[in-house]
Design a protein around this motif. Structure first.
Motif, short mmCIF file in Angstrom:
data_model
loop_
_atom_site.label_atom_id
_atom_site.label_comp_id
_atom_site.label_asym_id
_atom_site.label_seq_id
_atom_site.Cartn_x
_atom_site.Cartn_y
_atom_site.Cartn_z
N UNK A 67 45.12 49.73 50.00
CA UNK A 67 44.15 48.71 50.33
C UNK A 67 44.02 47.67 49.22
N UNK A 68 43.98 46.42 49.65
CA UNK A 68 43.66 45.32 48.74
C UNK A 68 42.25 44.86 49.06
N UNK A 69 41.36 44.89 48.05
CA UNK A 69 39.93 44.63 48.26
C UNK A 69 39.53 43.33 47.58
N UNK A 70 38.56 42.65 48.19
CA UNK A 70 37.95 41.50 47.52
C UNK A 70 36.50 41.40 47.97
N UNK A 71 35.63 41.07 47.00
CA UNK A 71 34.20 40.97 47.27
C UNK A 71 33.88 39.73 48.10
N UNK A 72 32.94 39.89 49.01
CA UNK A 72 32.40 38.77 49.76
C UNK A 72 31.10 38.30 49.12
N UNK A 73 30.22 39.24 48.81
CA UNK A 73 28.97 38.93 48.11
C UNK A 73 28.47 40.19 47.43
N UNK A 74 27.67 40.03 46.38
CA UNK A 74 27.10 41.19 45.71
C UNK A 74 25.81 40.80 45.00
N UNK A 75 24.92 41.77 44.89
CA UNK A 75 23.66 41.60 44.16
C UNK A 75 23.51 42.80 43.25
N UNK A 76 23.63 42.58 41.96
CA UNK A 76 23.57 43.66 40.98
C UNK A 76 22.22 43.75 40.28
N UNK A 77 21.19 43.15 40.88
CA UNK A 77 19.83 43.18 40.32
C UNK A 77 19.84 42.70 38.88
N UNK A 78 19.21 43.45 38.00
CA UNK A 78 19.15 43.03 36.59
C UNK A 78 20.22 43.69 35.75
N UNK A 79 21.21 44.34 36.40
CA UNK A 79 22.24 45.05 35.65
C UNK A 79 23.28 44.11 35.04
N UNK A 80 23.40 42.93 35.58
CA UNK A 80 24.49 42.03 35.18
C UNK A 80 25.71 42.30 36.01
N UNK A 81 26.28 43.50 35.92
CA UNK A 81 27.41 43.92 36.74
C UNK A 81 27.39 45.44 36.85
N UNK A 82 27.22 45.94 38.08
CA UNK A 82 27.20 47.38 38.30
C UNK A 82 28.55 47.98 37.95
N UNK A 83 28.54 49.13 37.29
CA UNK A 83 29.79 49.75 36.87
C UNK A 83 30.57 50.30 38.06
N UNK A 84 29.85 50.94 38.99
CA UNK A 84 30.49 51.56 40.15
C UNK A 84 29.72 51.17 41.41
N UNK A 85 30.47 50.86 42.48
CA UNK A 85 29.87 50.51 43.78
C UNK A 85 30.34 51.53 44.81
N UNK A 86 29.42 52.27 45.47
CA UNK A 86 29.83 53.26 46.47
C UNK A 86 30.69 52.64 47.56
N UNK A 87 31.83 53.28 47.81
CA UNK A 87 32.75 52.81 48.84
C UNK A 87 33.73 51.76 48.36
N UNK A 88 33.42 51.10 47.25
CA UNK A 88 34.29 50.06 46.71
C UNK A 88 35.03 50.57 45.48
N UNK A 89 34.30 51.23 44.57
CA UNK A 89 34.92 51.78 43.38
C UNK A 89 34.42 51.11 42.12
N UNK A 90 35.21 51.23 41.05
CA UNK A 90 34.86 50.61 39.78
C UNK A 90 34.87 49.09 39.95
N UNK A 91 33.80 48.46 39.56
CA UNK A 91 33.60 47.06 39.88
C UNK A 91 34.71 46.14 39.38
N UNK A 92 35.20 46.36 38.17
CA UNK A 92 36.16 45.42 37.58
C UNK A 92 37.61 45.83 37.73
N UNK A 93 37.87 46.99 38.33
CA UNK A 93 39.26 47.46 38.40
C UNK A 93 39.63 48.06 39.75
N UNK A 94 38.90 47.73 40.81
CA UNK A 94 39.15 48.33 42.12
C UNK A 94 39.71 47.34 43.12
N UNK A 95 40.50 46.38 42.65
CA UNK A 95 41.13 45.45 43.58
C UNK A 95 42.08 46.20 44.50
N UNK A 96 42.76 47.21 43.97
CA UNK A 96 43.66 48.05 44.77
C UNK A 96 43.05 49.43 44.93
#
Length: 230
Positions: free
Chosen positions: A191-220
């Protein structure tokens, strides 16, 4: 015109007539056969339930992963609408770099469809391409252990709990599905993944997203699943 010429012409006309008649008969028979074969394969061919083994193994061996199952409809052995449901979980402690602890457990879903691109679609084996839309709404706990800032000497401890986040994403899918025996199938998808939209609240960038994976390294991503036709 001689008798021999007349006989030859007559034979030629008869032969041509027989060839045309034979060709028409073959064409009509072929059309009846193809129509019968087409009509003998119903549109609804049942459905299959599957369980992702890769996400389960990842969760057992590491600090994040998911439990995921899917329901896939079979339309004429060619089109496969699908719903994928799961629970993603992370309990990550980055003690070597930042010492930050990240925890989340939340459900997610994907919906989409696959298309079987094999020429012979009715063998039970499939090569497919597809699309998915994914969504999750989740809460995150992030904390940092007690320690003094090495420069300013003040306490840099912090803790964020129940941070509400959500994300939408899309996936382009390529996969293989092979029939083992009876109703049992074994399959793999990349699978090749790409974000459509996201809201990480006050975290800046969530480390892990359920169903998507590691935020910065889960393109594949990938799945490895076992399925049962019903």
């Amino acid at each position: 015109m001689t008798l021999r010429t007349l006989i030859s012409a007559s034979i030629s006309r008869v032969a041509i007539s027989l060839l045309l008649l034979t060709a028409c008969s073959l064409e009509a028979g072929a059309q009846r056969f193809l129509k019968l074969e087409k009509d003998s394969i119903p549109l609804f061919r049942g459905f299959a339930v599957s369980f992702d083994l890769a996400g389960f193994a990842q969760l057992q061996l590491g600090d994040y992963g998911q439990y995921e199952g899917a329901l896939r409809l079979n339309l004429h052995d060619q089109y496969f609408p699908i719903v994928e449901l799961g629970i993603g979980r992370a309990n990550h402690d980055d003690d070597e770099v930042t010492g930050i602890t990240y925890k989340t457990t939340a459900p997610y879903f994907r919906i989409g469809a696959d298309v079987n691109i094999m020429n012979n679609k009715h063998t039970g084996n499939r090569v497919f391409v597809g699309l998915r839309y994914g969504f999750t709404s989740y809460k995150v706990d992030v904390s940092h252990p007690v320690f003094d800032d090495p420069v300013w000497k003040w306490d840099s401890t912090f803790e964020l709990t129940d941070q509400h986040c959500n994300q939408q994403w899309a996936e382009v899918v390529f996969g293989l599905d092979g029939k083992l025996f009876g109703p049992l199938h074994l399959g793999w998808s990349g699978r090749y993944k790409f974000r459509i939209s996201n809201n990480d609240a006050s975290l800046g960038s969530a480390w892990y997203v359920p169903g998507y994976g590691i935020q910065d390294s889960s393109v594949l991503g990938y799945t490895f699943y076992i399925a049962i036709d019903i």
